[in-house]
Design an enzyme around this catalytic site. Structure first.
Site, short mmCIF file in Angstrom:
data_model
loop_
_atom_site.label_atom_id
_atom_site.label_comp_id
_atom_site.label_asym_id
_atom_site.label_seq_id
_atom_site.Cartn_x
_atom_site.Cartn_y
_atom_site.Cartn_z
CB CYS A 24 -1.04 0.12 6.68
SG CYS A 24 -2.80 0.47 6.57
CG HIS A 39 -6.25 5.58 6.67
ND1 HIS A 39 -5.35 4.68 7.16
CD2 HIS A 39 -7.07 4.89 5.84
CE1 HIS A 39 -5.59 3.48 6.64
NE2 HIS A 39 -6.64 3.59 5.84
CB CYS A 68 -6.74 -5.02 4.29
SG CYS A 68 -4.99 -5.28 4.64
CD GLU A 113 -2.99 -2.22 9.49
OE1 GLU A 113 -4.16 -2.64 9.36
OE2 GLU A 113 -2.01 -2.70 8.90
N GLY A 139 -3.26 2.77 4.38
CA GLY A 139 -2.57 3.84 5.09
C GLY A 139 -1.57 4.55 4.19
#
Length: 282
Positions: A227, A168, A74, A218, A230
C-alpha cells in the site's frame, strides 16, 4: 471492454484507458468494480482505476476498491496509472499532474521498459489533524501521535494517525509480523467508532533507523501485498515517534517501497509492472 492488469509491488489493479473509463463512470462504477475485482468470477484485483480527462491537471484518476467503495488516492495505483498513460501515448512526458480526490499528485517515471517502470511520486504534505483522518475524541488537538485507544473489551492499541489524502492508523509492534494474525483485529480497527469514515490500518515493526517491516489492512479491501499511501503514512508516523530518519525502506509482502519524508513533502519511489491485457464483457 479492453483492460490492463497491473500491479505496484503486488497491489494489483484493473486499469482502464479513457474511452472505457468514461463508459464505466456512467454505468455504476461501484458495481462494475466488484465484478471485475472478484478473483473467482472476474479478473481479480484489489481495485479498478479509471483514467479520465481533467480540467485541473493532465489526467484524472478515480479508484474503486474491490468492495465498490471509492478511495481518495492510491500510491501504488498512481504509479501504474503513470506507466500506462505514458506507454499508451495518452501523455508524452515522464512527469505528469494527476487529479485525485486527495488533490493533485505528481508521479514521475524515472526509467521504464515495456514490462516495468520505476516511478517516483510526490505524495504531497501529510495531514495530521484529527478531523482530517477523521478520528473522534481528539477534537482541538493538533495530532494523534502514539495515543492509546480502546478497540474492544480486551484490546487497547497505541495509534498514530496520518492522512495522505486518505486515512491511516499506524500501530507499531515489537515482534515479527509475518505470523501476526492481523485479520483478527484489523477489521475491528477499520470499522471502529473511533473512525467514522473507516480507516486503513498499518502494523509496523521498526527494524532499524532506515528499515521498517509493514503489513497493511486496506479499507474496503482487506490485507494487500503493498500500500503506497500506507507506506508513506508509516514513514511519517515513524519519524514523528523518533523511530527513523527521513529516508526509510518499507518492507511489505509484495516488495520494498522507498520513502523520503524530509521538510514537508513525502516522496515514494517503487516499481509499476504490467502483467497482462485482455478483453472482458461487462
Amino acid at each position: 471492454m479492453k483492460f490492463y492488469k497491473m500491479h505496484g509491488t503486488g497491489n494489483d489493479f484493473v486499469m482502464l484507458l479513457p474511452e472505457e473509463s468514461k463508459v464505466v463512470e456512467k454505468n455504476n462504477p461501484s458495481e462494475i468494480a466488484k465484478k471485475l475485482c472478484d478473483r473467482h468470477f472476474g479478473i481479480g484485483a484489489d481495485g479498478i482505476i479509471l483514467m479520465l480527462p481533467s480540467d485541473k491537471a493532465d489526467l484524472k484518476m478515480r479508484i474503486f476498491n474491490a468492495d465498490g467503495s471509492e478511495a481518495e488516492m492510491c500510491g501504488n495505483g498512481i504509479r501504474c496509472f503513470a506507466k500506462l498513460a505514458k506507454d499508451m501515448n495518452i501523455v508524452d512526458k515522464n512527469k505528469i499532474k494527476v487529479e485525485t480526490l486527495a488533490g493533485i499528485i505528481i508521479p514521475e517515471i524515472i526509467k521504464s521498459d515495456s514490462k516495468e517502470s520505476l516511478v517516483k511520486v510526490d505524495m504531497g504534505i501529510p495531514n495530521l489533524k484529527p478531523e482530517s483522518i477523521p478520528i473522534v475524541g481528539f477534537e482541538g488537538k493538533d495530532s494523534v501521535i502514539n495515543q492509546r485507544i480502546q478497540i474492544n473489551d480486551k484490546t487497547f492499541l497505541n495509534v498514530t494517525c496520518v492522512s495522505m489524502g486518505n486515512p491511516h492508523t499506524v500501530i507499531f509492534m515489537d515482534y515479527d509480523l509475518k505470523n501476526f494474525p492481523i485479520e483478527g483485529i484489523a477489521p475491528e480497527v477499520e470499522h471502529s467508532p473511533w473512525f467514522p469514515k473507516k480507516t486503513n490500518v498499518e502494523f509496523a515493526r521498526v527494524i532499524s533507523k532506515s528499515d521498517i517491516e509493514l503489513r497493511v489492512w486496506e479499507r474496503g479491501v482487506g490485507e494487500t501485498l503493498a500500500c503506497g499511501t500506507g507506506a508513506c503514512a508509516t514513514a511519517v508516523a515513524a519519524k514523528l515517534n523518533n523511530f527513523t530518519n527521513g529516508k526509510v525502506n518499507i518492507h511489505l509482502p509484495g516488495g520494498i517501497l522507498h520513502i523520503e519524508y524530509e521538510l514537508n513533502n513525502v516522496f515514494m519511489t517503487a516499481t509499476a509492472t504490467m502483467v497482462f491485457e485482455g478483453i472482458i464483457k461487462i
